[in-house]
Design an enzyme around this catalytic site. Structure first.
Site, PDB file in Angstrom:
ATOM      1  N   ASP A 138     -38.928  -2.734   3.632  1.00 15.68           N
ATOM      2  CA  ASP A 138     -38.489  -3.636   2.557  1.00 15.68           C
ATOM      3  C   ASP A 138     -38.186  -4.993   3.163  1.00 15.68           C
ATOM      4  OD1 ASP A 138     -38.675  -1.642   0.631  1.00 15.68           O
ATOM      5  OD2 ASP A 138     -36.592  -1.024   0.872  1.00 15.68           O
ATOM      6  N   ASP A 156     -42.580  -1.645  -4.691  1.00 15.06           N
ATOM      7  CA  ASP A 156     -41.467  -1.424  -5.629  1.00 15.06           C
ATOM      8  C   ASP A 156     -41.652  -2.267  -6.887  1.00 15.06           C
ATOM      9  OD1 ASP A 156     -40.220   0.274  -3.799  1.00 15.06           O
ATOM     10  OD2 ASP A 156     -39.141  -1.375  -2.853  1.00 15.06           O
TER      11      ASP A 156
END
Length: 202
Positions: A138, A156
């Site tokens: 991330d 995401d």
């Protein structure tokens, strides 16, 4: 030549190849941004680069689990997440193939984003389970003032936008189909009523 191109275009449309190409492109985009950002941020101070002061930061985080690291504390939890991602990806692909002709534009848009979103993170989870990566990479972080949003990635974003778009599209289509069925029922009962009235008149 033009006729061959037209035939190729029709073939690609028939087997939904354009949609598969978009999905592959989005998976490639997700994985490329992950590894490029990882390479850049590993050398940055505290693995962070502030892009917009107090709002948007590139921040390298290896998420071992799902949302906020959920189920990431044990290998068992990580295997569950990998298998869930795999099952969700397979189910969505199956639904895409089976229901392509029924889906509206918004549903197609949504599922075309959601599938690569799921498969993009599945890749990371699989590497993690086999010890080749610390977790899902991330790197996008937003400070909303009242809270700092959990760091996330392109996959995401695709998954969230895709699910919302698909759900809204599905509800719209379902509502239209219900209205159509209701109109057909009313038409049927009106027809029956008219038949009964004609029989009485006779």
């Amino acid at each position: 030549m033009k006729e061959k191109l037209v035939n190729l275009h029709e073939l690609l449309k028939k087997y939904h190849i354009y949609f598969y190409l978009i999905m592959v492109g989005l998976i490639a985009l997700d994985l490329t941004t992950k590894y490029v950002m990882e390479a850049i941020l590993l050398d940055a101070p505290n693995h962070r680069i502030e892009v917009i002061d107090g709002f948007f930061t590139l921040s390298l985080v290896y998420n071992p689990g799902a949302f906020s690291g959920m189920l990431g504390d044990s290998i068992f939890g990580r295997i569950i997440l990998m298998l869930l991602s795999l099952i969700c990806g397979v189910v969505m692909l199956w639904y895409f193939i089976k229901s392509f002709s029924r889906m509206g534009k918004l549903e197609l848009f949504g599922i075309t984003l959601a599938i690569p979103g799921t498969l993009g993170n599945l890749w990371d989870r699989t590497l993690q389970v086999f010890g080749l990566q610390e977790g899902v990479i991330d790197f996008l972080e937003f400070d909303l003032g009242f809270m700092v949003w959990n760091t996330f990635n392109i996959a995401d974003s695709l998954l969230v936008i895709g699910i919302i778009a698909f759900a809204v599209g599905y509800l719209i289509r379902d509502s239209k189909e219900e209205k159509k069925k209701e109109q057909e029922r009313l038409k049927f009962y009106e027809g029956k009523k008219n038949e009964e009235e004609e029989l009485k008149d006779e």
